[in-house]
Design a protein around this motif. Sequence first.
Motif, PDB file in Angstrom:
ATOM      1  N   THR A  47       9.815 -59.519  23.169  1.00 44.69           N
ATOM      2  CA  THR A  47       8.877 -59.131  22.118  1.00 44.69           C
ATOM      3  C   THR A  47       7.458 -59.518  22.483  1.00 44.69           C
ATOM      4  O   THR A  47       6.514 -58.749  22.297  1.00 44.69           O
ATOM      5  CB  THR A  47       9.265 -59.828  20.795  1.00 44.69           C
ATOM      6  N   LEU A  48       7.319 -60.741  23.017  1.00 44.04           N
ATOM      7  CA  LEU A  48       6.000 -61.212  23.409  1.00 44.04           C
ATOM      8  C   LEU A  48       5.407 -60.304  24.468  1.00 44.04           C
ATOM      9  O   LEU A  48       4.240 -59.950  24.426  1.00 44.04           O
ATOM     10  CB  LEU A  48       6.085 -62.634  23.957  1.00 44.04           C
ATOM     11  N   LYS A  49       6.254 -59.951  25.418  1.00 47.44           N
ATOM     12  CA  LYS A  49       5.776 -59.095  26.501  1.00 47.44           C
ATOM     13  C   LYS A  49       5.375 -57.723  25.956  1.00 47.44           C
ATOM     14  O   LYS A  49       4.339 -57.176  26.330  1.00 47.44           O
ATOM     15  CB  LYS A  49       6.859 -58.922  27.552  1.00 47.44           C
ATOM     16  N   ALA A  50       6.204 -57.179  25.054  1.00 50.89           N
ATOM     17  CA  ALA A  50       5.893 -55.864  24.497  1.00 50.89           C
ATOM     18  C   ALA A  50       4.567 -55.916  23.755  1.00 50.89           C
ATOM     19  O   ALA A  50       3.737 -55.009  23.859  1.00 50.89           O
ATOM     20  CB  ALA A  50       7.019 -55.423  23.571  1.00 50.89           C
ATOM     21  N   ALA A  51       4.371 -56.998  23.004  1.00 47.05           N
ATOM     22  CA  ALA A  51       3.153 -57.125  22.222  1.00 47.05           C
ATOM     23  C   ALA A  51       1.923 -57.185  23.112  1.00 47.05           C
ATOM     24  O   ALA A  51       0.826 -56.840  22.692  1.00 47.05           O
ATOM     25  CB  ALA A  51       3.229 -58.374  21.346  1.00 47.05           C
ATOM     26  N   ILE A  52       2.152 -57.624  24.329  1.00 48.21           N
ATOM     27  CA  ILE A  52       1.029 -57.804  25.225  1.00 48.21           C
ATOM     28  C   ILE A  52       0.802 -56.532  26.060  1.00 48.21           C
ATOM     29  O   ILE A  52      -0.118 -56.454  26.857  1.00 48.21           O
ATOM     30  CB  ILE A  52       1.288 -59.054  26.093  1.00 48.21           C
ATOM     31  N   GLY A  53       1.639 -55.522  25.870  1.00 43.22           N
ATOM     32  CA  GLY A  53       1.432 -54.236  26.529  1.00 43.22           C
ATOM     33  C   GLY A  53       2.143 -54.100  27.857  1.00 43.22           C
ATOM     34  O   GLY A  53       3.088 -54.810  28.137  1.00 43.22           O
ATOM     35  N   ALA A  55      -3.852 -52.676  36.168  1.00 45.24           N
ATOM     36  CA  ALA A  55      -4.541 -52.396  34.919  1.00 45.24           C
ATOM     37  C   ALA A  55      -3.612 -52.653  33.745  1.00 45.24           C
ATOM     38  O   ALA A  55      -2.454 -52.238  33.763  1.00 45.24           O
ATOM     39  CB  ALA A  55      -5.005 -50.948  34.897  1.00 45.24           C
ATOM     40  N   PRO A  56      -4.087 -53.351  32.726  1.00 45.52           N
ATOM     41  CA  PRO A  56      -3.291 -53.518  31.507  1.00 45.52           C
ATOM     42  C   PRO A  56      -3.456 -52.274  30.617  1.00 45.52           C
ATOM     43  O   PRO A  56      -4.568 -51.781  30.452  1.00 45.52           O
ATOM     44  CB  PRO A  56      -3.913 -54.743  30.839  1.00 45.52           C
ATOM     45  N   VAL A  57      -2.356 -51.796  30.091  1.00 47.86           N
ATOM     46  CA  VAL A  57      -2.426 -50.657  29.162  1.00 47.86           C
ATOM     47  C   VAL A  57      -1.584 -50.982  27.940  1.00 47.86           C
ATOM     48  O   VAL A  57      -0.753 -51.894  27.977  1.00 47.86           O
ATOM     49  CB  VAL A  57      -1.896 -49.349  29.814  1.00 47.86           C
ATOM     50  N   ALA A  58      -1.797 -50.256  26.872  1.00 49.43           N
ATOM     51  CA  ALA A  58      -1.002 -50.483  25.666  1.00 49.43           C
ATOM     52  C   ALA A  58       0.461 -50.148  25.979  1.00 49.43           C
ATOM     53  O   ALA A  58       0.751 -49.346  26.873  1.00 49.43           O
ATOM     54  CB  ALA A  58      -1.502 -49.598  24.536  1.00 49.43           C
ATOM     55  N   ALA A  69      -5.627 -36.089  41.189  1.00 46.61           N
ATOM     56  CA  ALA A  69      -6.950 -36.579  41.579  1.00 46.61           C
ATOM     57  C   ALA A  69      -7.073 -36.725  43.087  1.00 46.61           C
ATOM     58  O   ALA A  69      -8.127 -37.139  43.590  1.00 46.61           O
ATOM     59  CB  ALA A  69      -7.220 -37.924  40.895  1.00 46.61           C
ATOM     60  N   GLY A  70      -5.974 -36.468  43.802  1.00 43.58           N
ATOM     61  CA  GLY A  70      -6.008 -36.517  45.260  1.00 43.58           C
ATOM     62  C   GLY A  70      -5.819 -37.906  45.843  1.00 43.58           C
ATOM     63  O   GLY A  70      -6.157 -38.173  46.981  1.00 43.58           O
ATOM     64  N   VAL A  71      -5.251 -38.850  45.039  1.00 43.92           N
ATOM     65  CA  VAL A  71      -5.022 -40.217  45.534  1.00 43.92           C
ATOM     66  C   VAL A  71      -3.709 -40.264  46.312  1.00 43.92           C
ATOM     67  O   VAL A  71      -2.677 -39.807  45.814  1.00 43.92           O
ATOM     68  CB  VAL A  71      -4.974 -41.229  44.370  1.00 43.92           C
ATOM     69  N   GLN A  72      -3.770 -40.787  47.565  1.00 49.59           N
ATOM     70  CA  GLN A  72      -2.545 -41.006  48.348  1.00 49.59           C
ATOM     71  C   GLN A  72      -2.011 -42.391  47.982  1.00 49.59           C
ATOM     72  O   GLN A  72      -2.466 -43.404  48.515  1.00 49.59           O
ATOM     73  CB  GLN A  72      -2.876 -40.969  49.842  1.00 49.59           C
ATOM     74  N   ALA A  73      -1.083 -42.437  47.048  1.00 51.38           N
ATOM     75  CA  ALA A  73      -0.579 -43.740  46.602  1.00 51.38           C
ATOM     76  C   ALA A  73       0.607 -44.179  47.459  1.00 51.38           C
ATOM     77  O   ALA A  73       1.519 -43.403  47.695  1.00 51.38           O
ATOM     78  CB  ALA A  73      -0.175 -43.670  45.147  1.00 51.38           C
ATOM     79  N   GLU A  74       0.539 -45.425  47.938  1.00 50.77           N
ATOM     80  CA  GLU A  74       1.675 -45.986  48.695  1.00 50.77           C
ATOM     81  C   GLU A  74       2.716 -46.545  47.751  1.00 50.77           C
ATOM     82  O   GLU A  74       3.895 -46.545  48.039  1.00 50.77           O
ATOM     83  CB  GLU A  74       1.191 -47.103  49.622  1.00 50.77           C
ATOM     84  N   ASP A  75       2.232 -47.073  46.644  1.00 51.02           N
ATOM     85  CA  ASP A  75       3.153 -47.704  45.707  1.00 51.02           C
ATOM     86  C   ASP A  75       2.580 -47.557  44.301  1.00 51.02           C
ATOM     87  O   ASP A  75       1.380 -47.784  44.090  1.00 51.02           O
ATOM     88  CB  ASP A  75       3.324 -49.188  46.064  1.00 51.02           C
ATOM     89  N   VAL A  76       3.403 -47.170  43.365  1.00 52.52           N
ATOM     90  CA  VAL A  76       2.968 -47.039  41.979  1.00 52.52           C
ATOM     91  C   VAL A  76       4.054 -47.651  41.111  1.00 52.52           C
ATOM     92  O   VAL A  76       5.238 -47.389  41.313  1.00 52.52           O
ATOM     93  CB  VAL A  76       2.795 -45.558  41.574  1.00 52.52           C
ATOM     94  N   SER A  77       3.657 -48.486  40.175  1.00 52.62           N
ATOM     95  CA  SER A  77       4.677 -49.008  39.265  1.00 52.62           C
ATOM     96  C   SER A  77       4.110 -49.216  37.877  1.00 52.62           C
ATOM     97  O   SER A  77       2.911 -49.519  37.714  1.00 52.62           O
ATOM     98  CB  SER A  77       5.265 -50.312  39.805  1.00 52.62           C
ATOM     99  N   VAL A  78       4.963 -49.002  36.903  1.00 52.02           N
ATOM    100  CA  VAL A  78       4.641 -49.314  35.514  1.00 52.02           C
ATOM    101  C   VAL A  78       5.633 -50.382  35.104  1.00 52.02           C
ATOM    102  O   VAL A  78       6.831 -50.193  35.235  1.00 52.02           O
ATOM    103  CB  VAL A  78       4.792 -48.076  34.614  1.00 52.02           C
ATOM    104  N   ARG A  79       5.131 -51.518  34.682  1.00 52.66           N
ATOM    105  CA  ARG A  79       6.042 -52.649  34.403  1.00 52.66           C
ATOM    106  C   ARG A  79       5.574 -53.401  33.171  1.00 52.66           C
ATOM    107  O   ARG A  79       4.415 -53.276  32.750  1.00 52.66           O
ATOM    108  CB  ARG A  79       6.081 -53.585  35.606  1.00 52.66           C
ATOM    109  N   ARG A  80       6.517 -54.217  32.659  1.00 52.35           N
ATOM    110  CA  ARG A  80       6.115 -55.109  31.579  1.00 52.35           C
ATOM    111  C   ARG A  80       5.465 -56.333  32.204  1.00 52.35           C
ATOM    112  O   ARG A  80       5.788 -56.706  33.327  1.00 52.35           O
ATOM    113  CB  ARG A  80       7.339 -55.499  30.762  1.00 52.35           C
ATOM    114  N   PRO A  81       4.532 -56.958  31.503  1.00 51.30           N
ATOM    115  CA  PRO A  81       3.830 -58.094  32.103  1.00 51.30           C
ATOM    116  C   PRO A  81       4.768 -59.285  32.301  1.00 51.30           C
ATOM    117  O   PRO A  81       5.771 -59.409  31.592  1.00 51.30           O
ATOM    118  CB  PRO A  81       2.750 -58.427  31.079  1.00 51.30           C
ATOM    119  N   THR A  82       4.439 -60.105  33.251  1.00 54.37           N
ATOM    120  CA  THR A  82       5.186 -61.349  33.398  1.00 54.37           C
ATOM    121  C   THR A  82       4.750 -62.292  32.293  1.00 54.37           C
ATOM    122  O   THR A  82       3.680 -62.117  31.690  1.00 54.37           O
ATOM    123  CB  THR A  82       4.880 -62.014  34.745  1.00 54.37           C
ATOM    124  N   LEU A  83       5.581 -63.298  32.067  1.00 55.48           N
ATOM    125  CA  LEU A  83       5.226 -64.275  31.049  1.00 55.48           C
ATOM    126  C   LEU A  83       3.922 -64.982  31.426  1.00 55.48           C
ATOM    127  O   LEU A  83       3.158 -65.420  30.592  1.00 55.48           O
ATOM    128  CB  LEU A  83       6.374 -65.278  30.890  1.00 55.48           C
TER     129      LEU A  83
END
Lengths: 336, 276
Positions: free
Chosen positions: A236-242, A281-284, A300-314
């Motif tokens: 819950t804490l992590k979710a609240a923090i985005g 970047a932090p997002v909601a 946008a033409g960005v060559q991304a090597e790695d992309v991830s969307v994750r919940r923040p660490t504590l």
Amino acid sequence: MLDDASSNPLKDGRQDVNMIETEGLKKSFGTVRALDGLDLAVPGGSVCALLGPNGAGKTTAIRVLATLTRPDAGSARIAGQDVVRHPGQVRRRIGLAGQHAAVDDDLTGRENLFILGLMYHLGRRGARQRADALLAQFGLADAADRLVKTWSGGMRRRLDLLASLVVAPPVLFLDEPTTGLDPRSRAEIWATIRTLASGGTTILLTTQHLDEADRLASYVVIIDAGRVTAHGRPATLKAAIGTRIDVVTGTAEDLPVAVAVLSRWATHPPTVEAGERRLTAPVAADAVTLPELVRQLDAAGVQAEDVSVRRPTLDEVFLNRTGAAPARAAGSETAA
Amino acid sequence: MNPTAWAGSATVGMATRARWALIDGLAAAERLITKLKHEPASIALTLGAPVVLVVIFGYIFGSAIKVPDGGNYREYLVPGLYVTIAANILPPMVTMARDSTRGVVDRFRSMPINRAVVPFGQATATAIYGLANFLLMALCGLAVGWRIHRGAGYALIALALLVAFQIAMTWVGMYLGLLIGNEEAAAQTGIVIFPITMVSNVFVPTSGMPAWLRLLADWNPVSALATAVRHLLGNPTPVNRAWPLEHPIAASLAWTAVLLAIFIPLCTVRYARSRR
């Protein structure tokens, strides 16, 4: 609460009633406010982590709850017993393992537990049997007859933990149980704590290790300057923090473009580690999905090597919360 | 082991409480004695000290010291050495300081035990250890010509005075240990404490001291006790008109009682209550 009548008085309502409760707990040492209106509620049978930086008031909170320090104001109850009015009753229900291993260096491990068993009135035979059982159960039987001063730091800490278990208290306070231990010893302490928790012991532990709180606790209370700044289940804490977005670009030229893309959702400017071509970047919470993010970067033409969307660490939760201005008390009471 | 037993223990009679207090006290005593068993080096050091003192004072200083009114200096010295053993507050002080720094005191405080009883138990253990020290000192004394001249009855009274004074000093030591709360600092105070036994008639009669120092030495509790022990054992006791030395047994008992009356309450309250 229906099945309470059958159990012994110490285990009353374990699942439903708060075993540890404080309201507006205050304690000052000279001009330092160690506790500044601390409110806690720990349900029976749960593991609660008190998380905070040095000097946040964690140890003082434990000392008040363990009847070692008298609060200036507010109240605290263990299993319904007030710590100031009925300290004797409280002491019958608690075990305390401290930050500094409170075991006798000049005694063997077995003697340490035996003497405590005598003080808990188990009788000579009972104390001996209890010491043997604990040492065997927690893997210290081999070292049991060596003086504790020859033991490793991790073993001493485990003995300190066992010392608080001589009479299997329903409530256990662990003040930074793994501070200063190597990873292996820490894992051993964690295993011990999990065993105890699965047996129904209510545990309040303090820690500065965020992964420790994350791994052990079903409930986390973040405190700073003697008051609660956030509390809730770790998830819950992590979710609240985005949510956090991490992007590693293939070339340095792509970095500014990626920043521009991420800024569409970011709640704060993205942090850039140019050397590793990494953006964070932090997002909601749930503001963007991974496929959408990849599509936008690609467009946008960005060559991304790695992309991830994750919940923040504590860790990030922790920085976010304790970094908040302490004056904003009303708004920051609860994140859950 | 069985939490239910503890839940019921809130409402028990005086007799049970007294029995539990006794158990707690004995456990605290057993803890200290067990620790000593593991420290043969420290035992050797403590027990070896009398031998060293007898040699240094009995033969080195003693060769130049004459006891007024006659008598063998070593017969004068040995009762004084008993008193230095009884007055040694260092071991209880260091033990208590160590316990309070290491968190042992906090552990006991968080347990449902009678807090006041722990220092009582430790005082008992120190007294038992003290008896062994007195015995060894006696053997050393016998070897260098010290004798009991007035029979076993008076000797036992002398021993009782020594043990009582030692228990009182143990309370002083435990209180100071709690007050200092730092093992190293407690150990170093030995240097400050040493002169207290020196400014007395333990090693030499006070008659040769300058008047101001002599006043201090004559009223030092240690002097009264040394005089009482010499008197009861029939060892050389130079005449001294100071009140405590004219009534050494009464003075020793009074000092012991005063120290106990002051330091038992101070120490038990301090032990039960946390500073932080």
